[in-house]
Design a protein around this motif. Structure first.
Motif, PDB file in Angstrom:
ATOM      1  N   PRO A 217       0.803  -1.226   0.000  1.00  0.00           N
ATOM      2  CA  PRO A 217       0.000   0.000   0.000  1.00  0.00           C
ATOM      3  C   PRO A 217       0.836   1.277   0.000  1.00  0.00           C
ATOM      4  CG  PRO A 217      -0.093  -1.096   2.143  1.00  0.00           C
ATOM      5  CD  PRO A 217       0.542  -2.058   1.190  1.00  0.00           C
ATOM      6  N   GLU A 218       1.961   1.285   0.686  1.00  0.00           N
ATOM      7  CA  GLU A 218       2.806   2.487   0.718  1.00  0.00           C
ATOM      8  C   GLU A 218       3.379   2.770  -0.672  1.00  0.00           C
ATOM      9  OE1 GLU A 218       2.713   0.632   4.743  1.00  0.00           O
ATOM     10  OE2 GLU A 218       3.177  -0.109   2.723  1.00  0.00           O
ATOM     11  N   LEU A 219       3.849   1.735  -1.343  1.00  0.00           N
ATOM     12  CA  LEU A 219       4.433   1.899  -2.671  1.00  0.00           C
ATOM     13  C   LEU A 219       3.405   2.424  -3.664  1.00  0.00           C
ATOM     14  CD1 LEU A 219       6.916   1.449  -4.519  1.00  0.00           C
ATOM     15  CD2 LEU A 219       6.059  -0.866  -4.930  1.00  0.00           C
ATOM     16  N   LEU A 220       2.162   1.956  -3.539  1.00  0.00           N
ATOM     17  CA  LEU A 220       1.147   2.303  -4.526  1.00  0.00           C
ATOM     18  C   LEU A 220       0.588   3.710  -4.352  1.00  0.00           C
ATOM     19  CD1 LEU A 220      -0.858  -0.934  -5.266  1.00  0.00           C
ATOM     20  CD2 LEU A 220       1.131   0.022  -6.392  1.00  0.00           C
ATOM     21  N   THR A 221       1.068   4.467  -3.380  1.00  0.00           N
ATOM     22  CA  THR A 221       0.704   5.876  -3.362  1.00  0.00           C
ATOM     23  C   THR A 221       1.384   6.615  -4.514  1.00  0.00           C
ATOM     24  OG1 THR A 221       2.540   6.498  -1.890  1.00  0.00           O
ATOM     25  CG2 THR A 221       0.434   5.868  -0.865  1.00  0.00           C
ATOM     26  N   ALA A 222       2.441   6.012  -5.080  1.00  0.00           N
ATOM     27  CA  ALA A 222       3.155   6.639  -6.199  1.00  0.00           C
ATOM     28  C   ALA A 222       3.337   5.700  -7.381  1.00  0.00           C
ATOM     29  CB  ALA A 222       4.526   7.143  -5.733  1.00  0.00           C
ATOM     30  N   TYR A 223       3.411   4.401  -7.140  1.00  0.00           N
ATOM     31  CA  TYR A 223       3.816   3.443  -8.173  1.00  0.00           C
ATOM     32  C   TYR A 223       2.593   2.881  -8.887  1.00  0.00           C
ATOM     33  CZ  TYR A 223       6.837  -0.123 -10.261  1.00  0.00           C
ATOM     34  OH  TYR A 223       7.548  -0.897 -11.129  1.00  0.00           O
ATOM     35  N   PHE A 224       2.650   2.868 -10.222  1.00  0.00           N
ATOM     36  CA  PHE A 224       1.577   2.295 -11.031  1.00  0.00           C
ATOM     37  C   PHE A 224       1.867   0.817 -11.308  1.00  0.00           C
ATOM     38  CE2 PHE A 224       0.958   6.719 -12.655  1.00  0.00           C
ATOM     39  CZ  PHE A 224      -0.396   6.837 -12.420  1.00  0.00           C
ATOM     40  N   PRO A 225       1.073  -0.132 -10.813  1.00  0.00           N
ATOM     41  CA  PRO A 225       1.285  -1.522 -11.198  1.00  0.00           C
ATOM     42  C   PRO A 225       0.759  -1.833 -12.590  1.00  0.00           C
ATOM     43  CG  PRO A 225      -0.592  -1.380  -9.729  1.00  0.00           C
ATOM     44  CD  PRO A 225      -0.004   0.005  -9.813  1.00  0.00           C
ATOM     45  N   VAL A 226      -0.072  -0.967 -13.167  1.00  0.00           N
ATOM     46  CA  VAL A 226      -0.710  -1.288 -14.449  1.00  0.00           C
ATOM     47  C   VAL A 226       0.281  -1.351 -15.592  1.00  0.00           C
ATOM     48  CG1 VAL A 226      -2.916  -0.300 -13.747  1.00  0.00           C
ATOM     49  CG2 VAL A 226      -1.258   1.141 -14.926  1.00  0.00           C
ATOM     50  N   GLY A 227       1.414  -0.672 -15.460  1.00  0.00           N
ATOM     51  CA  GLY A 227       2.378  -0.673 -16.551  1.00  0.00           C
ATOM     52  C   GLY A 227       2.965  -2.034 -16.837  1.00  0.00           C
ATOM     53  N   ARG A 239      -9.125  -0.182 -14.197  1.00  0.00           N
ATOM     54  CA  ARG A 239      -9.478   0.721 -15.285  1.00  0.00           C
ATOM     55  C   ARG A 239      -9.236   2.189 -14.930  1.00  0.00           C
ATOM     56  NH1 ARG A 239      -9.172  -1.964 -19.909  1.00  0.00           N
ATOM     57  NH2 ARG A 239     -10.216  -3.988 -19.741  1.00  0.00           N
ATOM     58  N   THR A 240      -9.674   2.618 -13.760  1.00  0.00           N
ATOM     59  CA  THR A 240      -9.467   4.024 -13.399  1.00  0.00           C
ATOM     60  C   THR A 240      -7.984   4.315 -13.186  1.00  0.00           C
ATOM     61  OG1 THR A 240      -9.856   3.531 -11.051  1.00  0.00           O
ATOM     62  CG2 THR A 240     -11.758   4.216 -12.368  1.00  0.00           C
ATOM     63  N   VAL A 241      -7.259   3.326 -12.638  1.00  0.00           N
ATOM     64  CA  VAL A 241      -5.811   3.502 -12.471  1.00  0.00           C
ATOM     65  C   VAL A 241      -5.142   3.615 -13.841  1.00  0.00           C
ATOM     66  CG1 VAL A 241      -3.713   2.514 -11.487  1.00  0.00           C
ATOM     67  CG2 VAL A 241      -5.896   2.195 -10.323  1.00  0.00           C
ATOM     68  N   LEU A 242      -5.616   2.820 -14.805  1.00  0.00           N
ATOM     69  CA  LEU A 242      -5.062   2.859 -16.155  1.00  0.00           C
ATOM     70  C   LEU A 242      -5.219   4.247 -16.777  1.00  0.00           C
ATOM     71  CD1 LEU A 242      -3.900   1.570 -18.726  1.00  0.00           C
ATOM     72  CD2 LEU A 242      -6.216   0.771 -19.270  1.00  0.00           C
ATOM     73  N   GLU A 243      -6.365   4.866 -16.569  1.00  0.00           N
ATOM     74  CA  GLU A 243      -6.587   6.200 -17.128  1.00  0.00           C
ATOM     75  C   GLU A 243      -5.593   7.206 -16.541  1.00  0.00           C
ATOM     76  OE1 GLU A 243     -10.643   7.084 -16.375  1.00  0.00           O
ATOM     77  OE2 GLU A 243     -11.427   5.541 -17.749  1.00  0.00           O
ATOM     78  N   ARG A 244      -5.350   7.114 -15.234  1.00  0.00           N
ATOM     79  CA  ARG A 244      -4.362   8.009 -14.618  1.00  0.00           C
ATOM     80  C   ARG A 244      -2.964   7.712 -15.152  1.00  0.00           C
ATOM     81  NH1 ARG A 244      -6.550   6.394  -9.711  1.00  0.00           N
ATOM     82  NH2 ARG A 244      -4.501   5.748  -8.909  1.00  0.00           N
ATOM     83  N   TYR A 245      -2.677   6.430 -15.339  1.00  0.00           N
ATOM     84  CA  TYR A 245      -1.369   6.018 -15.848  1.00  0.00           C
ATOM     85  C   TYR A 245      -1.128   6.602 -17.242  1.00  0.00           C
ATOM     86  CZ  TYR A 245       2.286   2.986 -17.750  1.00  0.00           C
ATOM     87  OH  TYR A 245       3.430   2.513 -18.351  1.00  0.00           O
ATOM     88  N   GLN A 246      -2.119   6.514 -18.104  1.00  0.00           N
ATOM     89  CA  GLN A 246      -1.948   7.000 -19.471  1.00  0.00           C
ATOM     90  C   GLN A 246      -1.745   8.508 -19.505  1.00  0.00           C
ATOM     91  OE1 GLN A 246      -5.559   5.254 -21.032  1.00  0.00           O
ATOM     92  NE2 GLN A 246      -4.457   3.508 -21.926  1.00  0.00           N
ATOM     93  N   ALA A 247      -2.462   9.225 -18.650  1.00  0.00           N
ATOM     94  CA  ALA A 247      -2.279  10.677 -18.584  1.00  0.00           C
ATOM     95  C   ALA A 247      -0.888  11.031 -18.058  1.00  0.00           C
ATOM     96  CB  ALA A 247      -3.357  11.300 -17.699  1.00  0.00           C
ATOM     97  N   ALA A 248      -0.434  10.317 -17.025  1.00  0.00           N
ATOM     98  CA  ALA A 248       0.896  10.568 -16.463  1.00  0.00           C
ATOM     99  C   ALA A 248       1.981  10.194 -17.465  1.00  0.00           C
ATOM    100  CB  ALA A 248       1.074   9.777 -15.167  1.00  0.00           C
TER     101      ALA A 248
END
Length: 436
Positions: A217-227, A239-248
């Protein structure tokens, strides 16, 4: 797939295990538990390949040294008086005593504690009390070990014939790492953690992040596992994490283009002696670092990095290391086997050389995410070691998200097959698994 039982009485020999390794599955239990396999790993993997030993920042001044023990072998990595990095066998040429026992320190000369034979930091013998004056001291210097630096990372190889592809690998990754100026950085903190698991379990755990969503949980405040998911394989909860990932990711590409920083992934985790992967990943939240919500943890950016929102430069190197380089600091990891079921993991945090503790960074805040993540990974690895030691264990199928685990196991088996002179179906299986 059919695998043998966990009954030691029916256990196959190592060559048979290597020959029949099933691509697309985790390894059979003896690869994680057998003393015979462990001894082979020390000889073939850790004795013949380039290993990450330390950073140049740990050898900031002439005489600074780090020791590295691999099985029965011990080496000294030291900065010489001419500022070059040397690697020397930690064995006195008189009667074989260990010279240095501490994991790190600083010396003027290297003095054997037994009979005070004395060596310069380049390994040359300068004092041998009681010896015949005619002794040719040039013949009794400390034995050198192959060493080279790659953008501030110190690599060593215990073999007299180290893999030559390190030059090709360095040519790829150095442009990615050069702006971080790791050779000029400062060590802010270093920790050692003993994980009660085989070194391969440590590396396999690192090579996938499917467990991150529930386990870090601590890592995932910054790290995207979706990549790490293949296109189209994202679970609905991502899905919502993916959208944030693509924008970032789009913002990161723009930042790299503006600064002339290389972008894109180079992935050769198997198929060559010096396996590696380098990729520039966006971060969640503020996109800066491993602080709260992707926030900054050091006020002074590292090296020549000028844009705080610069994501995570991630580097994996076979067999024993991984690295995360952020705009404000870097975290480097080294795993060294110390028993079939025990591994030493060293984590080093680096900041800009001029960053001041208590002013530009706080050690607790700087290290919080990875101290928590390392401890969580320790528990996962120990659970897997206990499972692999259970007679009920048999290899399970790897998912698509575990492609880097598969690549690590392929690289490892390739090395053992080459050493044992095994040829056959493995390459065909590998091509089929890879969809080639």
């Amino acid at each position: 797939m059919n695998f043998s039982s966990g009954n030691p009485a029916s256990a196959p020999d190592t060559a048979e295990l290597v020959a029949r390794r099933a691509v697309g599955y985790s390894l059979e239990a003896p690869f994680y538990t057998s003393q015979e396999v462990y001894d082979l790993d020390l000889e073939v993997i850790f004795g013949r390949h380039w290993l990450f030993a330390c950073t140049e920042a740990e050898l900031a001044e002439p005489g600074d040294y780090v020791t590295l023990d691999i099985g029965r072998q011990s080496i000294i990595i030291v900065r010489d008086d001419d500022e070059s990095i040397r690697a020397l066998r930690n064995v006195c040429r008189h009667r074989g005593s260990r010279i240095l026992e501490d994991p790190c320190g600083s010396v003027g000369n290297l003095v054997c504690p037994y009979h005070q034979w004395t060596y310069r930091t380049d390994g040359s013998l300068i004092h041998a009390e009681g010896q015949d004056p005619a002794l040719d001291r040039k013949q009794f210097g400390l034995k050198p070990v192959s060493v080279r630096t790659v953008a501030g990372l110190v690599m060593v190889c215990l073999s007299d014939e180290p893999p030559t592809d390190i030059d090709e690998v360095a040519a790829v990754i150095e442009p990615y790492l050069a702006p971080y100026r790791l050779q000029d950085a400062k060590v802010a903190y270093q920790s050692d953690l003993i994980e009660e698991g085989n070194w391969k379990l440590v590396m396999e755990n690192n090579r996938e992040c499917q467990h991150c969503d529930a386990g870090h949980p601590e890592l995932l405040t910054a790290y995207f596992p979706v990549g790490l998911y293949a296109e189209g394989d994202y679970p609905p909860r991502m899905r919502t994490v993916l959208e944030r990932y693509q924008a970032a990711e789009a913002r990161l590409h723009s930042a790299c283009a503006a600064t002339g920083m290389p972008i894109g992934t180079h992935r050769e985790l198997d198929g060559r002696p010096t396996g590696y992967q380098i990729t520039h990943l966006p971060l969640d939240g503020a996109g800066i670092s491993f602080g709260e919500a992707g926030g900054q943890v050091s006020r002074k950016l590292i090296g020549e990095i000028s844009a705080p929102e610069f994501g995570d430069m991630s580097l994996h190197m076979q067999p024993n290391s991984w690295f995360h380089l952020l705009s404000d600091h870097a975290v480097v990891f080294r795993a060294v086997p110390i028993a079939p079921d025990k591994t030493l993991v060293r984590t080093t945090w680096l900041v800009h050389a001029d960053a001041v503790e208590g002013v530009d960074y706080d050690v607790d805040a700087l290290t919080a995410v990875w101290r928590a993540t390392n401890d969580q990974d320790r528990v996962f690895v120990e659970k897997c070691q206990r499972g692999a030691s259970d007679p009920g264990y048999e290899p399970g199928p790897l998912a698509g998200v575990e492609g880097d685990v598969e690549a690590f196991e392929n690289w490892y088996i390739e090395r053992l097959r080459e050493h044992l002179g095994i040829t056959g179906a493995h390459q065909g299986q590998l091509a089929q698994f890879s969809g080639q």
